[in-house]
Scaffold this active site. Structure first.
Site, short mmCIF file in Angstrom:
data_model
loop_
_atom_site.label_atom_id
_atom_site.label_comp_id
_atom_site.label_asym_id
_atom_site.label_seq_id
_atom_site.Cartn_x
_atom_site.Cartn_y
_atom_site.Cartn_z
N THR A 1 0.97 -1.24 -0.09
CA THR A 1 0.22 0.16 0.06
C THR A 1 1.27 1.18 -0.21
OG1 THR A 1 -1.48 -1.32 1.15
CG2 THR A 1 -1.23 1.84 1.86
N ARG B 1 -14.07 -7.31 -0.28
CA ARG B 1 -13.40 -6.82 0.41
C ARG B 1 -12.84 -5.68 1.22
NH1 ARG B 1 -8.36 -4.85 2.12
NH2 ARG B 1 -7.70 -6.20 4.24
N ASP C 1 -8.67 -0.90 4.69
CA ASP C 1 -8.75 0.26 6.09
C ASP C 1 -8.45 1.82 5.62
OD1 ASP C 1 -6.08 -0.74 6.10
OD2 ASP C 1 -5.16 0.71 7.33
N THR D 1 -0.77 1.74 6.98
CA THR D 1 -0.42 0.77 6.42
C THR D 1 -0.45 -0.61 7.00
OG1 THR D 1 0.95 -0.41 4.70
CG2 THR D 1 1.86 1.01 5.79
N GLY E 1 -5.27 -4.95 7.29
CA GLY E 1 -6.77 -3.79 7.70
C GLY E 1 -7.38 -4.18 8.32
N1 ASP Z 1 -4.13 -2.17 4.74
C1 ASP Z 1 -3.97 -2.16 3.61
C2 ASP Z 1 -5.49 -3.23 3.88
O1 ASP Z 1 -5.65 -3.99 4.52
C3 ASP Z 1 -2.89 -3.13 3.32
C4 ASP Z 1 -1.42 -2.83 3.29
O2 ASP Z 1 -1.49 -1.54 4.10
O3 ASP Z 1 -0.42 -3.05 2.95
O4 ASP Z 1 -6.38 -3.13 2.31
#
Ligand code: ASP
Length: 308
Positions: free
Chosen positions: A175, A203, A206, A226, A229
């Site tokens: 992310t 799905r 966050d 990040t 989530g």
């Molecule tokens: N927070 C992101 C999610 O859950 C994933 C990530 O930060 O890599 O979609």
């Protein structure tokens, strides 16, 4: 002139140094620096924090090394479903999209949601229809295809597991996000992601949820998260940093430390966040082995890092 500051991240997770080749490390750092340069150019010319975070995140979305825009991971149905959000701190304006396909720059669409839809969050087909109406650039599935991402998905496909992109055994990146304070004293934050490999169809994580993965408020700070989530959603992590500053009087550093190291770990909240306060102080912190990150201030010196 008042100071300005910008930080970016390209995901956090389990990033063993031994898996990193010099060439790979260079490519990630270059991607982060390109994003910083773009955002810094906006801020140096007196541009807004909002424009700076959008510009920086667009660069990271266009870079296939990061799990956002081009290079997004595959969900359980073999699709790329992307989430993004943007928020400005002076009036709490916010826009977000969730579960969108084929949009080249989801952060740009999130901004259009904020400015032209009368809504804060639009998902799935509704977001796609809005993208058409707004004439944002779309790309076919091939543009988002990445062999590594495909192989990564093949390893989890058909199982009930999903995984943080950067916690896979080989290439690690995730992310993306940016936070900025401009010379006017305004704050902004933006986050964009392909989510987690093999996540369920539709799905939502966050990143596009205002207060969980993304938040900005001139009274305190701007935050982009990040990590896992589901945990960041339950912790309402980004807004919690703001609350600790506003109601408890903590400094940005103390508030971030509390959320990242005390509140998230009991919720299995592996990850990290970047944040900037009203004075332009930056904090980039994480509770796992690494986070792709970088920052720059008015001195124009670009800093990038992966491990602690
Ligand atoms: N927070 C992101 C999610 O859950 C994933 C990530 O930060 O890599 O979609």
């Amino acid at each position: 002139m008042s100071t300005f500051a910008l930080a970016v991240h390209g995901g956090a997770g389990t990033i063993p140094r031994e898996d990193m080749t010099p060439a790979r490390e260079k490519a990630y750092r270059q991607g982060l620096e390109d994003a910083l340069r773009r955002g810094h150019a906006v801020l140096k010319d007196g541009g807004s924090a909002l424009n700076a975070v959008e510009a920086a995140v667009r660069v990271l979305e266009d870079c296939p090394h990061f799990n956002a825009g081009r290079g997004s991971v595959f969900n359980a149905d073999g699709q790329h479903e992307m989430d993004a959000a943007i928020m400005r701190g002076n009036d709490l304006g916010a826009g977000a999209v969730a579960g969108v396909n084929n949009v080249k720059n989801p952060v740009g669409l999130a901004r259009l949601v904020m400015e032209h839809s009368g809504h804060v969050l639009i998902s799935g087909m509704g977001a796609f229809e809005f993208a058409h109406q707004q004439r944002v650039p779309l790309e076919d599935d091939q543009y988002f295809f990445d062999q590594f991402r495909y192989d990564q998905w093949q390893r989890t496909k058909g199982t009930d597991t999903y995984q943080l992109d950067h916690s896979d055994g080989e290439r690690k990146f995730g992310t993306v996000g940016a936070v900025a304070r401009d010379a006017n004293g305004d704050l902004a934050a933006a986050t964009s992601t392909g989510g987690m490999t093999n996540k369920r169809f539709q799905r939502i994580g966050d990143s596009p949820i205002i207060g969980a993965g993304t938040y900005a408020n001139n009274a305190t700070c701007a935050v982009s998260c990040t990590g896992h989530g589901e945990s960041f959603l339950r912790a309402v992590a980004a807004h919690d940093v703001h609350c600790l500053m506003l109601y408890k009087g903590l400094s940005l550093e103390e508030a971030v430390r509390t959320v990242v190291h005390d509140k998230l770990p009991p919720l299995d909240g592996d990850g990290g966040l970047i944040a900037v306060d009203r004075e332009g102080r930056l904090v980039l912190d994480f509770n796992c082995s690494g986070m792709y990150r970088g920052h720059v201030g008015a001195d124009g010196v670009f800093h990038t890092a992966i491990w602690r």
